[in-house]
Each structure stands twice: as structure tokens, then as C-alpha cells.
Scaffold this motif. Structure first.
Motif, short mmCIF file in Angstrom:
data_model
loop_
_atom_site.label_atom_id
_atom_site.label_comp_id
_atom_site.label_asym_id
_atom_site.label_seq_id
_atom_site.Cartn_x
_atom_site.Cartn_y
_atom_site.Cartn_z
N ILE A 1 -1.01 -0.99 18.16
CA ILE A 1 -0.27 -1.97 17.36
C ILE A 1 -1.24 -2.72 16.44
CG2 ILE A 1 1.07 -4.10 17.49
CD1 ILE A 1 2.76 -1.63 17.98
N ASP A 2 -2.49 -2.86 16.86
CA ASP A 2 -3.48 -3.52 16.00
C ASP A 2 -3.67 -2.79 14.67
OD1 ASP A 2 -3.90 -5.42 17.93
OD2 ASP A 2 -5.70 -4.48 18.74
N PHE B 1 -1.46 -1.88 12.76
CA PHE B 1 -0.50 -2.42 11.79
C PHE B 1 -1.04 -3.67 11.10
CE2 PHE B 1 2.20 0.28 14.39
CZ PHE B 1 2.89 0.96 13.41
N ILE B 2 -2.09 -4.27 11.67
CA ILE B 2 -2.73 -5.41 11.01
C ILE B 2 -3.35 -4.94 9.70
CG2 ILE B 2 -4.68 -7.02 11.18
CD1 ILE B 2 -4.06 -7.15 14.22
N ILE B 3 -3.80 -3.68 9.69
CA ILE B 3 -4.41 -3.10 8.49
C ILE B 3 -3.35 -2.49 7.58
CG2 ILE B 3 -5.99 -1.27 7.68
CD1 ILE B 3 -7.49 -1.80 10.42
N TRP B 4 -2.46 -1.69 8.16
CA TRP B 4 -1.48 -0.95 7.38
C TRP B 4 -0.30 -1.81 6.95
CZ3 TRP B 4 2.33 3.32 9.21
CH2 TRP B 4 2.69 4.12 8.14
N GLY B 5 0.09 -2.74 7.81
CA GLY B 5 1.27 -3.56 7.54
C GLY B 5 1.26 -4.32 6.22
N PRO B 6 0.19 -5.05 5.91
CA PRO B 6 0.18 -5.78 4.63
C PRO B 6 0.28 -4.87 3.41
CG PRO B 6 -1.46 -6.67 6.12
CD PRO B 6 -0.94 -5.42 6.77
N VAL B 7 -0.29 -3.67 3.51
CA VAL B 7 -0.20 -2.71 2.40
C VAL B 7 1.26 -2.30 2.20
CG1 VAL B 7 -0.89 -0.40 1.63
CG2 VAL B 7 -2.54 -1.86 2.81
N LEU B 8 1.92 -1.96 3.31
CA LEU B 8 3.33 -1.57 3.23
C LEU B 8 4.20 -2.72 2.75
CD1 LEU B 8 3.71 0.51 6.48
CD2 LEU B 8 3.90 1.33 4.14
N TYR B 9 3.92 -3.91 3.26
CA TYR B 9 4.72 -5.06 2.87
C TYR B 9 4.64 -5.30 1.36
CZ TYR B 9 6.57 -9.73 2.41
OH TYR B 9 7.33 -10.80 2.00
N GLU B 10 3.46 -5.25 0.81
CA GLU B 10 3.31 -5.48 -0.63
C GLU B 10 4.06 -4.42 -1.44
OE1 GLU B 10 2.13 -8.00 -2.54
OE2 GLU B 10 2.08 -8.97 -0.58
N LYS B 11 4.06 -3.21 -0.96
CA LYS B 11 4.72 -2.12 -1.70
C LYS B 11 6.23 -2.05 -1.45
CE LYS B 11 4.19 2.76 -2.68
NZ LYS B 11 3.48 3.98 -2.42
N HIS B 12 6.67 -2.40 -0.24
CA HIS B 12 8.06 -2.17 0.16
C HIS B 12 8.79 -3.41 0.67
CE1 HIS B 12 7.52 2.22 0.00
NE2 HIS B 12 6.34 2.02 0.57
N LYS B 13 8.32 -4.61 0.35
CA LYS B 13 8.89 -5.82 0.93
C LYS B 13 10.38 -6.01 0.67
CE LYS B 13 6.67 -8.54 -2.63
NZ LYS B 13 5.60 -9.49 -2.80
N PHE C 1 -3.76 6.67 9.72
CA PHE C 1 -3.59 7.33 11.02
C PHE C 1 -4.69 6.93 12.00
CE2 PHE C 1 -4.07 10.76 14.06
CZ PHE C 1 -2.77 11.03 14.43
N LYS C 2 -5.92 6.90 11.51
CA LYS C 2 -7.06 6.59 12.39
C LYS C 2 -6.98 5.18 12.98
CE LYS C 2 -9.94 5.31 8.45
NZ LYS C 2 -11.04 5.74 7.61
N TYR C 3 -6.28 4.27 12.30
CA TYR C 3 -6.11 2.91 12.81
C TYR C 3 -4.94 2.84 13.79
CZ TYR C 3 -9.10 1.90 8.84
OH TYR C 3 -10.14 1.91 7.94
N LEU C 4 -3.89 3.59 13.49
CA LEU C 4 -2.70 3.58 14.34
C LEU C 4 -2.91 4.38 15.62
CD1 LEU C 4 0.08 4.09 11.65
CD2 LEU C 4 -0.58 1.97 12.78
N TYR C 5 -3.68 5.47 15.52
CA TYR C 5 -3.90 6.36 16.66
C TYR C 5 -5.40 6.60 16.84
CZ TYR C 5 1.06 7.29 15.79
OH TYR C 5 2.40 7.16 15.61
#
Length: 91
Positions: free
Chosen positions: A41-42, A44-56, A75-79
Motif C-alpha cells: 500500500i506504501d 500508492f504514496i508514490i503512484w497515487g499523487p500522479v494518478l490523482y493529478e491526471k484523473h482527479k 509496479f516495482k513500488y506496488l509489488y
């Protein structure tokens, strides 16, 4: 008021909104994941803000369903224990 007293900071509604969106996305992704113990889940700390800015403006649960399995460079951060993704162009 004495100089040692702190005034509370006003609530940051934009930050709260972003964190709520990212949390919904992350939990929806985790619910889909057949092996949730391998998911960090950590990541998503990296990927989440990127997705939010693009798809909010989009529904985070629907977006998680749409993107599941296509995390690319994140992927390397999520898994972290799995190595490379099957959708990694470098593989």
C-alpha cells in the motif's frame, strides 16, 4: 495570546480531497488483487499523487478496475517482492 502559543493551521481541503481519492483508489486496487499480501500500500504514496493529478475528475474505484494490471513503471513500488511486471517494456 503569548508568543509560545500556536494558532491551528486552517484545514487544507484540497489535500484532504486528494488523500481521500488516493485512498479509495488504493483500496479498490487491493480488493481486486488476487494476492493482496504481495501488494505494498506504501507504493500508492508514490503512484497515487500522479494518478490523482491526471484523473482527479474520475471515479477512483472505476479507474482502479480499468487500470488493474497496468501499473507500468510503478509496479516495482506496488509489488516490491515480485520483480518486473509483465507489462514492463524492458522485459
Amino acid at each position: 495570546m503569548s508568543p509560545t502559543e500556536e494558532t491551528p493551521a486552517p484545514p487544507n481541503h484540497a489535500l484532504k480531497e486528494a488523500l481521500a481519492w488516493i485512498s479509495k483508489f488504493a483500496h479498490a486496487w487491493k480488493a481486486i488483487e488476487p494476492s493482496p499480501k504481495s501488494l505494498s500500500i506504501d507504493g500508492f504514496i508514490i503512484w497515487g499523487p500522479v494518478l490523482y493529478e491526471k484523473h482527479k475528475g474520475e471515479d477512483p474505484v472505476q479507474l482502479a478496475r480499468q487500470l488493474f494490471g497496468r501499473s507500468g513503471e510503478y509496479f516495482k513500488y506496488l509489488y516490491p517482492e515480485r520483480g518486473r511486471s509483465s507489462n514492463d517494456p524492458r522485459s
